[in-house]
Design a protein around this motif. Structure first.
Motif: not given
Length: 277
Positions: A237, A2-3
């Motif tokens: 994250s 994920t960002d």
């Protein structure tokens, strides 16, 4: 993988998305547009859309107001206690909090701030009061309660396997003053005696460049999935990519490899306190 998330808004959770779906269903049932509903609540139509998608924090008071406007007969208000429970964590931590709570094993490395599961209440309060920009007393108390509640994991039945590796400079610094510092170190010694907890210190004498990527946590869930978590400068994250998590596991193993054993780590902390071994 994920960002990093925007620290001003929580990551969209199943609870928020479910609540948003209920709001949307009720709104459409009554034939009300987002702009019309927004006009009755001092929010824009786009904000209502963000609520419905679970992309934006929705205050419990707003939920109660929507329950009344959409004639939900308590359907939306019933979610408020669960929403308030979720709010007990900083926005960037909420998604991982649910993973941590279910963990059957967890490996963490701390370099600048002690892991939340290891903190005394005084240390946790100090870290929250040091937050910049400053947060209000009510918010501090709310987040403090959430952080302390997380620590039920330490003694949960069945016992999870927990391994914490701490960089020596973090323990050498007297955060919060002498009294708080000593209380925190003694707390570490107590936790290290638990049968499911390992506390290891990376000594100052270590000449290998380990932990260069900073603090990290890896947690394994009951279905044997592993997730990573990293946080820096208010952004975070939650990592689910198998390759990325595998790399985190390898880095943590490398750090453990140069750390003192649990027994030697306890002796190191006692010497730091000036206690007889």
């Amino acid at each position: 993988m994920t960002d990093p998330v925007n620290p001003s808004e929580p990551m969209s959770s199943a609870l928020r998305r479910g609540l948003g779906a209920q709001i949307r269903t009720l709104r459409e049932k009554h034939g009300v547009s987002r702009n019309e509903l927004g006009g009755q609540t001092n929010f824009s139509g786009s904000a209502i859309g963000a609520f419905e998608r679970g992309d934006r924090t929705i205050d419990p008071g707003m939920v109660v107001r929507l329950d009344e406007l959409l004639s939900a007969d308590g359907l939306l208000k019933a979610v408020v206690p669960y929403l308030e429970e979720e709010e007990g964590f900083a926005p960037q931590f909420r998604d991982f909090a649910r993973i941590e709570a279910k963990a059957v094993s967890l490996w963490a490395y701390s370099a600048s701030v002690l892991h939340g599961l290891l903190q005394t209440e005084a240390y946790a309060r100090m870290s929250l009061e040091s937050h910049l920009p400053a947060i209000g007393e009510a918010e501090i108390e709310h987040l403090l309660a959430g952080r302390m509640a997380r620590q039920v994991l330490l003694r949960r039945d069945p016992l999870p396997t927990l391994c914490f590796v701490v960089d020596a400079p973090l323990l050498l610094r007297r955060y919060g003053g002498e009294k708080l510092w000593r209380e925190q170190l003694r707390h570490l010694l107590v936790l290290a005696k638990l049968p499911n907890v390992r506390v290891q210190v990376v000594p100052m004498e270590c000449e290998e460049l380990v932990g260069g990527k900073g603090a990290m946590t890896v947690a394994e869930t009951p279905d044997r999935r592993t997730f990573g978590y990293i946080e820096s400068q208010g952004c975070s994250s939650v990592i689910s990519d198998k390759l990325a998590v595998s790399e985190m596991v390898q880095r943590h193993a490398n750090i453990r490899g140069v750390a003192l054993s649990p027994a030697d780590s306890a002796r190191w902390i006692k010497r730091l306190l000036g206690d007889p071994e």
